[in-house]
Design a protein around this motif. Structure first.
Motif, PDB file in Angstrom:
ATOM      1  N   LEU A 138      48.221  35.455  38.825  1.00  0.00           N
ATOM      2  CA  LEU A 138      47.777  34.563  39.886  1.00  0.00           C
ATOM      3  C   LEU A 138      46.776  35.250  40.807  1.00  0.00           C
ATOM      4  N   ARG A 139      47.021  36.517  41.141  1.00  0.00           N
ATOM      5  CA  ARG A 139      46.095  37.244  42.028  1.00  0.00           C
ATOM      6  C   ARG A 139      44.684  37.235  41.460  1.00  0.00           C
ATOM      7  N   THR A 140      44.568  37.470  40.159  1.00  0.00           N
ATOM      8  CA  THR A 140      43.246  37.501  39.533  1.00  0.00           C
ATOM      9  C   THR A 140      42.561  36.142  39.634  1.00  0.00           C
ATOM     10  N   VAL A 141      43.299  35.074  39.341  1.00  0.00           N
ATOM     11  CA  VAL A 141      42.712  33.736  39.379  1.00  0.00           C
ATOM     12  C   VAL A 141      42.279  33.388  40.805  1.00  0.00           C
ATOM     13  N   LEU A 142      43.116  33.683  41.788  1.00  0.00           N
ATOM     14  CA  LEU A 142      42.767  33.370  43.175  1.00  0.00           C
ATOM     15  C   LEU A 142      41.566  34.197  43.647  1.00  0.00           C
ATOM     16  N   ALA A 143      41.493  35.458  43.189  1.00  0.00           N
ATOM     17  CA  ALA A 143      40.350  36.298  43.570  1.00  0.00           C
ATOM     18  C   ALA A 143      39.050  35.748  43.000  1.00  0.00           C
ATOM     19  N   ILE A 144      39.074  35.306  41.735  1.00  0.00           N
ATOM     20  CA  ILE A 144      37.873  34.728  41.129  1.00  0.00           C
ATOM     21  C   ILE A 144      37.508  33.422  41.828  1.00  0.00           C
ATOM     22  N   ALA A 145      38.502  32.618  42.170  1.00  0.00           N
ATOM     23  CA  ALA A 145      38.233  31.368  42.887  1.00  0.00           C
ATOM     24  C   ALA A 145      37.535  31.646  44.208  1.00  0.00           C
ATOM     25  N   HIS A 146      37.969  32.696  44.913  1.00  0.00           N
ATOM     26  CA  HIS A 146      37.337  33.058  46.188  1.00  0.00           C
ATOM     27  C   HIS A 146      35.883  33.475  45.956  1.00  0.00           C
ATOM     28  N   GLU A 147      35.627  34.230  44.886  1.00  0.00           N
ATOM     29  CA  GLU A 147      34.258  34.652  44.593  1.00  0.00           C
ATOM     30  C   GLU A 147      33.366  33.460  44.234  1.00  0.00           C
ATOM     31  N   LEU A 148      33.966  32.436  43.620  1.00  0.00           N
ATOM     32  CA  LEU A 148      33.207  31.230  43.250  1.00  0.00           C
ATOM     33  C   LEU A 148      33.101  30.240  44.399  1.00  0.00           C
ATOM     34  N   ASP A 149      33.709  30.575  45.533  1.00  0.00           N
ATOM     35  CA  ASP A 149      33.681  29.718  46.723  1.00  0.00           C
ATOM     36  C   ASP A 149      34.376  28.382  46.461  1.00  0.00           C
ATOM     37  N   VAL A 150      35.462  28.428  45.686  1.00  0.00           N
ATOM     38  CA  VAL A 150      36.279  27.242  45.438  1.00  0.00           C
ATOM     39  C   VAL A 150      37.473  27.271  46.384  1.00  0.00           C
ATOM     40  N   ARG A 151      37.688  26.205  47.106  1.00  0.00           N
ATOM     41  CA  ARG A 151      38.835  26.120  47.996  1.00  0.00           C
ATOM     42  C   ARG A 151      40.106  25.967  47.161  1.00  0.00           C
ATOM     43  N   VAL A 152      41.088  26.829  47.390  1.00  0.00           N
ATOM     44  CA  VAL A 152      42.332  26.770  46.626  1.00  0.00           C
ATOM     45  C   VAL A 152      43.523  26.810  47.576  1.00  0.00           C
TER      46      VAL A 152
END
Length: 442
Positions: free
Chosen positions: A271-285
């Motif tokens: 989960l940490r990896t997915v959330l980190a990539i989402a933050h880099e892509l500027d996707v609100r999660v």
């Protein structure tokens, strides 16, 4: 019983003109994005065997449009986009050999649902036989990042994540199978069977992966049995995690969950990896562990895609349990789907510039057609008016929008080789087209 020709059954609608154009744009946009990620295009049959959808359960008995054909076969209109795409992939041999398969489609759905359109289309992307869970999850995340980018900030897109892998890890620690864990959740969600309820009001539920609202006499009998201690411990642990994650910022949740439930530590690293990539892509999660309304067939990291005003755009994640239920030799399957109707409403549909071309009585036939061809080559849509009557009234019917233009083709245009376009929204705004110049010049 007869109906007016234009009438439709309640819940259905025909779309014409601009409304239809929005849906066409949404489907084309989705197909274009998925093609960039390597998804093979799929067009599914609108009709299949009813059993195909009933054994999955997303469109359970009594909710699909089923009928018998002249040969006595029990058929149904397509009732689920994921099942239809998996059927197409299996039939084409794309699932043979265990190699990863990616496919996408825009599937017209027909089933009884309390929705604005009982017949609507779903845009669905499917990943089968991918050996790397992280690769599949990040592919779906990046696809939605692209979708949100196309829809623009006004859509306010965000993803709400929930990790069903945590549920399975805790179930295994309590000695429960994934099916038993979901049965425990289903039992809690359903609650006690109301007194006097009969089989007629509780449709049959042929598999463990049927719709959550499906109950039968087996469920009623289960209500009278004592709850196994393992089920109680399992649900209590889930309740503690749900309360722990509530209102936590997404970046804090993985560490807090891993500390409270060490058996979920591996899931939290994922989960940490997915959330980190989402933050880099500027996707609100957002992240929560609320399984109260969990679909019984989802597995792994799953999400719901929402708009800024909290409408559900789509969902996605692991559908491994469902794929195994279909018994097509598929062990792992990820999918995401979105409502084409909502994508169409939210999307910034580009409005093509249109020229309403009026042929005057003195116009040469070939000059008129050549003028239309040159306008189309220059990027305009062209609506040809071959015999405009009462020209003033005809011009007033041109929509007064900046994208709309009109032009007259007569002897003067044929003699001078020039065409003047008049904007329908702003008087005095014109464009000149040189009919003798290359067709790309405006």
């Amino acid at each position: 019983m007869t109906h007016a020709f234009e009438a439709l059954p309640r819940g259905f609608s025909d779309l014409v003109g601009e409304e239809a154009a929005q849906g066409v744009w949404a489907e084309a946009m989705f197909r274009s994005l998925t093609r960039r990620f390597g998804f093979a295009p799929v067009t599914v049959s609108p009709v299949g065997y009813a059993q195909t959808f009933e054994q999955f359960g997303s469109a359970a008995t009594g909710r699909i449009f089923a009928f018998e054909d002249l040969s006595g076969r029990r058929l149904a209109l397509t009732a689920d986009s994921l099942v239809a795409v998996l059927r197409a992939l299996a039939g084409s041999g794309r699932l043979a050999g265990g190699a990863a398969a990616l496919a996408s489609a825009c599937v017209p759905i027909a089933r009884y649902r309390r929705k604005r359109h009982r017949g609507w289309s779903q845009a669905v992307a499917v990943i089968c036989n991918e050996s790397d869970e992280l690769a599949a999850d990040l592919t779906l995340l990046r696809l939605w990042a692209e979708l949100f980018d196309v829809l623009g900030p006004a859509a306010g897109g965000r993803l709400e994540y929930c990790d069903y892998g945590v549920l399975d890890a805790i179930a295994a620690d309590e000695g429960l199978s994934p099916a038993a864990a979901r049965a425990a959740l289903h039992r809690r969600r359903r609650g006690p069977t109301p007194p006097g309820r009969t089989q007629d009001t509780a449709p049959a539920r042929p598999t463990d992966h049927q719709d959550p609202d499906q109950t039968d006499q087996t469920d009623q009998a289960a209500d009278k049995e004592p709850v196994p201690p393992a089920h109680t411990r399992f649900l209590d642990r889930l309740d503690r995690l749900t309360a722990l994650c509530r209102a936590l910022p997404p970046r804090q949740a993985p560490d807090r969950v891993a500390a409270a439930e060490p058996v979920a530590g591996e899931r939290m690293a994922h989960l940490r990896t997915v959330l980190a990539i989402a933050h880099e892509l500027d996707v609100r999660v957002e992240f929560a562990l609320d399984w109260e309304h969990a679909p019984e067939y989802q597995a792994g990291l799953c999400f719901v895609a929402r708009t800024g005003d909290d409408r559900t755009l789509g969902d996605g994640g692991g559908y491994h349990h469902m794929a195994r239920t279909l018994d097509i030799g598929l062990d792992r399957c990820w999918s995401t789907s979105a409502s084409v109707n909502l994508l169409a409403e939210l999307g910034p549909v580009p409005e093509a510039e249109c020229v309403h071309l009026m042929r005057m009585p003195s116009a040469d036939l070939r000059t008129f057609m050549d003028t239309a061809r040159r306008l189309r080559a220059a990027g305009y849509d062209v609506l040809e008016h071959w015999r405009p009557r009462r020209l003033g009234r005809q011009l007033r019917r041109v929509p007064a929008r900046p994208s709309q233009w009109f032009a007259l083709v007569g002897e003067q245009e044929a003699a001078t080789g020039r065409l003047t376009l008049q904007n329908a929204a702003t008087t005095g705004v014109t464009r000149d087209l040189d009919l003798a110049a290359p067709a790309t010049d405006v």
